[in-house]
Design a protein around this motif. Structure first.
Motif, PDB file in Angstrom:
ATOM      1  N   SER A 159     -40.208 -37.314  42.697  1.00  0.00           N
ATOM      2  CA  SER A 159     -41.256 -38.089  43.730  1.00  0.00           C
ATOM      3  C   SER A 159     -40.954 -39.437  43.209  1.00  0.00           C
ATOM      4  N   ILE A 160     -40.820 -40.325  44.270  1.00  0.00           N
ATOM      5  CA  ILE A 160     -40.716 -41.873  43.884  1.00  0.00           C
ATOM      6  C   ILE A 160     -41.501 -42.699  45.051  1.00  0.00           C
ATOM      7  N   ASN A 161     -42.104 -43.510  44.790  1.00  0.00           N
ATOM      8  CA  ASN A 161     -42.886 -44.469  45.672  1.00  0.00           C
ATOM      9  C   ASN A 161     -41.741 -45.779  45.805  1.00  0.00           C
ATOM     10  N   VAL A 162     -40.972 -45.980  46.614  1.00  0.00           N
ATOM     11  CA  VAL A 162     -39.883 -46.917  46.316  1.00  0.00           C
ATOM     12  C   VAL A 162     -40.331 -48.465  46.856  1.00  0.00           C
ATOM     13  N   ASN A 163     -41.626 -48.621  47.412  1.00  0.00           N
ATOM     14  CA  ASN A 163     -42.053 -49.834  47.865  1.00  0.00           C
ATOM     15  C   ASN A 163     -41.287 -50.747  48.784  1.00  0.00           C
ATOM     16  N   GLY A 164     -40.581 -49.836  49.702  1.00  0.00           N
ATOM     17  CA  GLY A 164     -39.881 -50.441  50.699  1.00  0.00           C
ATOM     18  C   GLY A 164     -38.358 -50.591  50.397  1.00  0.00           C
ATOM     19  N   LEU A 165     -37.301 -50.088  51.521  1.00  0.00           N
ATOM     20  CA  LEU A 165     -36.041 -50.100  51.340  1.00  0.00           C
ATOM     21  C   LEU A 165     -35.317 -50.922  52.196  1.00  0.00           C
ATOM     22  N   ARG A 166     -35.947 -51.589  52.916  1.00  0.00           N
ATOM     23  CA  ARG A 166     -35.396 -52.590  53.880  1.00  0.00           C
ATOM     24  C   ARG A 166     -34.287 -53.452  53.621  1.00  0.00           C
ATOM     25  N   ASN A 167     -34.432 -54.104  52.069  1.00  0.00           N
ATOM     26  CA  ASN A 167     -33.580 -54.809  51.725  1.00  0.00           C
ATOM     27  C   ASN A 167     -32.127 -54.349  51.414  1.00  0.00           C
ATOM     28  N   ASN A 168     -31.109 -54.341  52.036  1.00  0.00           N
ATOM     29  CA  ASN A 168     -29.892 -53.786  52.071  1.00  0.00           C
ATOM     30  C   ASN A 168     -29.281 -53.600  50.398  1.00  0.00           C
ATOM     31  N   GLN A 169     -29.474 -54.929  49.654  1.00  0.00           N
ATOM     32  CA  GLN A 169     -29.197 -54.868  48.162  1.00  0.00           C
ATOM     33  C   GLN A 169     -29.977 -53.699  47.631  1.00  0.00           C
ATOM     34  N   LYS A 170     -31.232 -53.884  47.753  1.00  0.00           N
ATOM     35  CA  LYS A 170     -31.897 -52.836  46.972  1.00  0.00           C
ATOM     36  C   LYS A 170     -31.837 -51.601  47.296  1.00  0.00           C
ATOM     37  N   ARG A 171     -31.479 -51.210  48.577  1.00  0.00           N
ATOM     38  CA  ARG A 171     -31.475 -49.911  49.108  1.00  0.00           C
ATOM     39  C   ARG A 171     -30.042 -49.388  48.342  1.00  0.00           C
ATOM     40  N   ALA A 172     -28.813 -50.119  48.294  1.00  0.00           N
ATOM     41  CA  ALA A 172     -27.816 -49.532  47.591  1.00  0.00           C
ATOM     42  C   ALA A 172     -27.893 -49.238  46.233  1.00  0.00           C
ATOM     43  N   LEU A 173     -28.664 -50.151  45.602  1.00  0.00           N
ATOM     44  CA  LEU A 173     -28.959 -49.917  44.062  1.00  0.00           C
ATOM     45  C   LEU A 173     -30.092 -48.771  44.119  1.00  0.00           C
TER      46      LEU A 173
END
Length: 709
Positions: free
Chosen positions: A439-453
């Motif tokens: 389980s992870i609270n990712v605190n938003g994934l809208r940023n393309n670079q962050k989502r890929a990482l």
């Protein structure tokens, strides 16, 4: 100037004293000592250093301290007179006196301070030496020579420089010049540096077996135990030499030759070696696993020295027959029973196992495989591991054979699946039936670079099922996110959308996820997502939750969760619930919050009521009843609000529960492993599923029956 002494300088850390002035400190010091005894007061970025003119004044300040802005402040020595030094890579044969003499170049070695390091719980050295140096040089080299031997040095008291910037005053992992991890990340598709898997232009390549055509994932078909760098595995085989317990494994894999024989022992080891030679034919042997000893214990009983001699000869014979092979030497498993004779035999087995461990540490290319501890729980033999029909207590059951398979074959010879012979079934197939969830609270994934990482990082952790919270996903983007997850090495993905700046949950499956999974329910607010994993005997409900931050909303959220009555639509099978996510509520205001709160969180009463209704167990807290480990930090506030709850009857199948850092959010990741093995039904006590009698259908039927009666 390297010998400048700072024995009269003391300091305290200024964190929390923003804008502190020299006058404030001098005023407080004057309340303790004569200000004429103060040589200087220096305020640096991190601390305040006070240099005094005599020892008495220094000792008085160290003992009494001062009060600054209504806070007590303690002083510490700026520089200790004794420096503790650790020496790595020094040869075992190097005498302690010689090391002490060589280290005199850096200062005065305290007599008798040279010590040797040992592996915890054993008498085997780990190669480290420890010593104390008085009036040590200001900076010690990271590497030096003791005669013709090069060693590494580590010291406290700011004596060891950072190997990034070569300066003292900070550890290497806090260095500002430390290379960024992103620059060193490898592509999970081709293993090259400089790009990630979602932008990889190359053909898949496995860095483990050096073969193109497949990326390195959880395991590789050419996986090896000892990682010795050999790449020519096309014509190699591995050999298993054992007795009756190993014969039950049958033919495990085309790369593994089972040369086991009932009644085999170390005394007749040449016969087993001949059988292995016949079966291996002209193939090159890469590894040899030896699982013998029980029959030798039966024959020689208390004569451990004779058995030790036979084990040593057997290892020598294997190394002579297969000089380029690695050897895995397994410990002798205990016997079931509490009689005086069996206890005596188990004691002999323990003594021989200690010798085997030391033998493996001494011999090159020989590794120790510890099987003894797998058959004990809290110092007691696990009776279910052994065959009930065997009065000798030697032969293991199907469960015990599975342990042999997973720990001896899969670990020693790296076989991912195997076949186990059973006298009840002609052939029983054992597959990987464990499920690693997170389980992870990712605190938003809208940023393309962050989502890929994030996607790349999750793939690297080899997690079967990941529940995400606070994804900020919208309906227009689910297709893109599904495609990106697969391009980064993942499998299927499921999303329950919120808005572009709040809420949203998701479930990610790894690429080789083999269980039957489907989404059974979602809410309209992007906070609830329920999936089902179905096996032959049970249904596992995975309930992914993102609880509101607002106290009153959180209270109503937990109340509404009690209405999940449709989880048990099918009463013909067992149902298990696994609740996981960000609950925004600490269960214990003292253990789960820092600093602790005076009042309990709003909604805690409703959450505890929910746990009671669904008979849920708090997994991490049940494993660590008094530990403090937080999953969320913002500023100076820490809390454990991310949980995995499961049905209490499932707790015995939960293992490896961990909370560790997730590098892309202010929340940590929580993981557990669930054992999903189908249980072979047999005679025993029947236990009714209490959830059945809680349904309205059962209640109405029971009332009707009672009225008729």
């Amino acid at each position: 100037m390297s010998r400048v002494s700072r024995q009269l300088s003391i300091h305290f850390y200024t964190k929390g004293f923003k804008g502190i002035k020299h006058d404030e400190i001098l005023t407080e010091i004057s309340n303790q000592i004569d200000i004429n005894k103060v040589g200087s007061i220096q305020i640096t970025e991190k601390d305040c250093i006070v240099s005094l003119k005599d020892v008495e004044s220094k000792d008085k300040l160290v003992v009494n301290g001062i009060t600054v802005r209504n806070r007590s402040v303690n002083f510490f020595d700026v520089e200790k007179s004794i420096t503790h030094v650790t020496i790595k890579d020094a040869p075992y044969e190097l005498d302690d006196c010689y090391i002490g003499t060589q280290m005199l170049r850096f200062g005065q070695v305290v007599p008798g301070s040279v010590k040797r390091g040992y592996i915890k719980g054993t008498d085997i050295e780990n190669g480290a030496r420890y010593l104390d140096i008085l009036n040590c040089e200001s900076v010690l080299p990271l590497r030096t020579s003791l005669g013709r031997f090069e060693v590494r040095l580590f010291a406290d008291n700011n004596r060891t420089p950072c190997f990034h910037c070569k300066l003292t005053g900070h550890p290497s992992y806090q260095c500002k010049d430390r290379p960024k991890i992103l620059n060193e990340r490898r592509c999970y598709n081709c293993a090259a540096i400089g790009h990630l898997a979602n932008a990889c232009p190359n053909e898949p390549y496995c860095s483990y077996c050096n073969i193109k055509g497949h990326p390195r994932r959880d395991y590789c078909d050419n996986d090896t135990l000892f990682e010795d760098g050999k790449n020519d595995t096309a014509n190699t085989v591995n050999i298993l030499i054992g007795a009756s317990n190993c014969t039950r494994l049958g033919e495990t894999d085309e790369k593994v030759i089972n040369a086991s024989k009932s009644g085999a022992n170390f005394e007749n080891f040449p016969q087993s070696l001949d059988l292995a030679a016949q079966k291996s034919d002209s193939h090159k042997v890469d590894k040899v696993a030896i699982c013998l000893g029980s029959n030798d214990i039966s024959k020689h009983k208390d004569d451990c020295d004779q058995i030790n001699l036979l084990v040593t000869k057997a290892v020598a014979q294997v190394k002579s027959a297969y000089p380029e092979s690695h050897v895995g030497l397994c410990s002798i498993i205990p016997r079931k029973g509490n009689s005086a004779q069996i206890n005596r035999l188990n004691q002999s087995a323990t003594n021989v196992n200690k010798f085997i461990r030391k033998l493996c540490a001494r011999e090159d290319n020989v590794d120790f495989v510890d099987l003894e501890k797998l058959f004990y729980r809290n110092g007691t033999i696990i009776r279910s591991m052994f065959d009930k029909a065997d009065n000798s207590g030697v032969h293991i059951s199907i469960e015990g054979t599975r342990v042999y398979c997973m720990r001896t074959i899969a670990k020693s010879l790296r076989v991912t699946t195997c076949y186990i012979r059973s006298k009840h079934k002609s052939l029983l197939y054992i597959n990987k039936m464990s499920l690693k969830i997170a389980s992870i609270n990712v605190n938003g994934l809208r940023n393309n670079q962050k989502r890929a990482l994030v996607f790349n990082w999750i793939v690297s952790q080899n997690i079967d099922l990941v529940c995400l919270q606070e994804t900020h996903c919208t309906h227009d983007e689910t297709g893109l996110w599904n495609r990106e997850w697969k391009e980064n090495g993942g499998g299927e993905s499921f999303w329950n959308c919120g808005t572009n700046d709040s809420r949203g949950v998701g479930i990610l499956l790894r690429k080789d996820f083999t269980h039957c999974f489907d989404i059974s329910m979602i809410d309209n607010n992007g906070r609830i997502q329920i999936g089902e994993i179905k096996t032959n005997t049970a249904v596992y409900h995975i309930i992914n939750l993102y609880t509101p931050n607002n106290g009153s909303d959180r209270k109503h959220f937990f109340e509404n969760l009690k209405n999940l009555n449709d989880l048990y639509a099918d009463d013909s099978t067992d149902h298990y619930n696994v609740f996981l996510g960000d609950f925004n509520c600490a269960l214990d205001r003292k253990l789960d919050r820092a600093p602790s709160h005076q009042n309990e969180d709003t909604g805690l009463k409703e959450l505890k009521s929910l746990l009671l209704k669904f008979e849920l167990d708090v997994i991490w807290r049940s494993k660590f009843p008094t530990n403090r480990r937080y999953s969320f930090q913002r500023g100076n506030s820490k809390s454990r609000i991310d949980y995995i709850f499961c049905t209490k009857s499932l707790s015995c199948k939960i293992s490896n529960t961990r909370i560790f850092t997730f590098p892309f959010s202010d929340h940590d990741i929580v993981t557990s492993k669930i054992k999903l093995d189908d249980i072979e039904r047999g005679p025993g006590m029947w236990i009714m599923n209490l959830n059945t009698i809680k349904t309205d259908e059962f209640s109405n039927a029971f009332k009707t029956f009672w009225e008729i009666g």
